[in-house]
Scaffold this active site. Structure first.
Site, mmCIF file in Angstrom:
data_model
loop_
_atom_site.group_PDB
_atom_site.id
_atom_site.type_symbol
_atom_site.label_atom_id
_atom_site.label_comp_id
_atom_site.label_asym_id
_atom_site.label_seq_id
_atom_site.Cartn_x
_atom_site.Cartn_y
_atom_site.Cartn_z
ATOM 1 N N GLU A 39 -20.085 -16.774 -12.517
ATOM 2 C CA GLU A 39 -19.947 -16.234 -13.877
ATOM 3 C C GLU A 39 -20.488 -17.329 -14.779
ATOM 4 O OE1 GLU A 39 -18.828 -13.309 -14.931
ATOM 5 O OE2 GLU A 39 -17.982 -12.484 -13.092
ATOM 6 N N HIS A 85 -24.973 -6.191 -13.668
ATOM 7 C CA HIS A 85 -24.469 -5.597 -14.921
ATOM 8 C C HIS A 85 -25.526 -5.783 -16.009
ATOM 9 C CE1 HIS A 85 -20.222 -6.123 -13.186
ATOM 10 N NE2 HIS A 85 -20.596 -4.863 -13.080
ATOM 11 N N GLU A 144 -25.668 -8.478 -18.996
ATOM 12 C CA GLU A 144 -25.507 -9.907 -18.700
ATOM 13 C C GLU A 144 -26.880 -10.565 -18.539
ATOM 14 O OE1 GLU A 144 -22.775 -9.964 -15.360
ATOM 15 O OE2 GLU A 144 -21.246 -8.913 -16.488
ATOM 16 N N ARG A 162 -23.671 -1.486 -19.690
ATOM 17 C CA ARG A 162 -23.216 -2.266 -18.533
ATOM 18 C C ARG A 162 -23.591 -1.624 -17.182
ATOM 19 N NH1 ARG A 162 -18.485 -5.099 -16.698
ATOM 20 N NH2 ARG A 162 -17.735 -4.188 -14.774
ATOM 21 N N HIS A 181 -23.529 -13.489 -12.369
ATOM 22 C CA HIS A 181 -23.014 -12.698 -13.493
ATOM 23 C C HIS A 181 -22.840 -13.589 -14.723
ATOM 24 C CE1 HIS A 181 -21.416 -9.137 -11.086
ATOM 25 N NE2 HIS A 181 -21.823 -9.977 -10.155
#
Lengths: 308, 94
Positions: free
Chosen positions: A269, A67, A70, A125, A195
């Protein structure tokens, strides 16, 4: 000249390309660069292979920057390569890991999107491919994998930030990665995707609330991984299956890799919990990378010992 | 650097307490351009879930008014997104 690369700063695509070349030239005995394809806008997709020439060793595939916005994610992949090459021969664990296994690191998966966030729109994104019969641009590459691809009607609209593409693996970036993983499936024992944000360590499944067959094993690795990560700065991560820990997803790379037969697949994440969101300041990059490195090294050690 | 600017755009955080409040967020997303940061799309929003989204300066006032009218608690995580974008680069060149 693209300017000076720094591990303490965010680097634009030109700097990252120059850095891949530098890493390869600096440590040719353990680093090689593989071009696995090109993006929709014809930028190269580079993987750095860390760990020597032996193709038969166990391997871990890790991608960053699926993405575009990020940014901490590509920063971590660069940090990982730097630390691995710097500590090989000095640190006992890293030396053992690189002697016995290979790491395939894709520092930026969504290259076109990443460039777009630097030049046009920081909040972008998706990738930058054109969609037929629509003015809207881009596909969410993490909805484009061939796993439960058709399941969620919300991802059919090309203007949605989650648009899944016209077909599974329709995007050149996805196809390049899936082809590479399929070609090296015998050796790849773990898949890690990085991510941001929300501080989680996730494993399959996202497309169903059912638990994967190796749930106990994955849960154990994730638990210890997050424990290890917290030892450095006491950063708290939660862990669990995607569907119940974050939210249900379709077409994700993690589920695809798992169903393909890679039985250890994890998604990080990274920081933070929302104070900065996608805009984590550079001053927090090193600490974020250092703690994440502990968890990735733990996963690698576990794979070395347990994966067959 | 990036051509699109985000002056005075905000990132809001809230936790809908029930289905009614979750539906208010969904309704807002139909009439405004909300950029969902967490979860990544409006259809994932459910009761008791932390929700972060970005709103433009133009739409912020009416959105905040709707939330106030419905007694929905919210926090403004980021007051000026453009400022925060610039503050990312807080390490000087060595």
């Amino acid at each position: 000249s693209p300017g000076r690369h720094s591990y303490a700063k965010y680097n634009n695509w030109d700097k990252i390309v120059a850095w891949t070349e530098k890493m390869m030239n600096k440590r040719p005995e353990i680093v090689s660069r593989i071009k696995i394809g090109a993006t929709a806008e014809d930028n190269p997709l580079y993987i750095l292979k860390i760990g020597g020439k032996d193709e038969s060793k166990k391997a871990i595939f890790m991608d960053c920057g699926i993405h575009a916005r990020e940014w901490v994610s590509p920063a971590f992949c660069q940090w990982f390569v730097y630390q691995a090459t710097k500590t090989y021969g000095r640190n006992k664990i890293m030396t053992k890991l690189l002697d016995r296994m290979n790491f395939y690191v894709l520092p930026v998966f969504n290259v076109d999107g990443y460039i777009w966030t630097w030049t046009k729109n920081r909040m972008w994104r998706k990738n930058r491919s054109k969609n037929q019969n629509s003015k809207c641009i881009g596909t969410d590459l993490n909805r484009n994998f061939n796993v439960s691809w058709n399941a969620f009607p919300e991802t059919k609209n090309p203007c949605s930030p989650l648009y899944r593409g016209p077909a599974p693996e329709s995007e050149k970036e996805t196809k390049a990665v899936t082809d590479f993983i399929r070609r090296n499936l015998k050796s790849i024992k773990a898949y890690i995707t990085v991510h941001s944000y929300s501080q989680m360590l996730l494993f399959p499944y996202g497309y169903t609330p059912e638990m994967p067959p190796t749930y106990k094993d994955l849960n154990k690795v994730a638990k210890i991984g997050t424990d290890v990560l917290s030892t450095r700065y006491e950063t708290r991560y939660i862990y669990g299956p995607i569907a119940s820990t974050i939210y249900p997803t379709s077409g994700s790379s993690l589920d695809w890799a798992y169903d393909l037969g890679i039985k250890h697949t994890f998604a990080f994440e990274l920081r933070d919990k929302g104070r900065f969101g996608f805009l984590l300041p550079e001053s927090r990059l090193k600490s974020t990378c250092k703690e994440t490195m502990l968890a990735v090294k733990f996963i690698a050690k576990y794979i070395l010992r347990h994966a067959s | 650097f990036s051509q699109v600017r985000f002056d005075r755009e905000k990132v809001l955080r809230m936790k809908p307490q029930d289905e009614r409040q979750a539906n208010i967020i969904k309704d807002l997303a139909q009439t405004n351009e909300l950029d969902f940061w967490y979860p990544d799309a409006v259809h994932h929003v459910t009761a008791n879930m932390t929700v972060d989204f970005r709103v433009s300066e133009k739409e912020a006032q009416s959105i905040l008014a709707t939330l106030d009218q419905n007694k929905m608690h919210y926090e403004i995580l980021i007051h000026d997104l453009q400022e925060e974008i610039e503050k990312q680069f807080d390490i000087k060149e060595e």
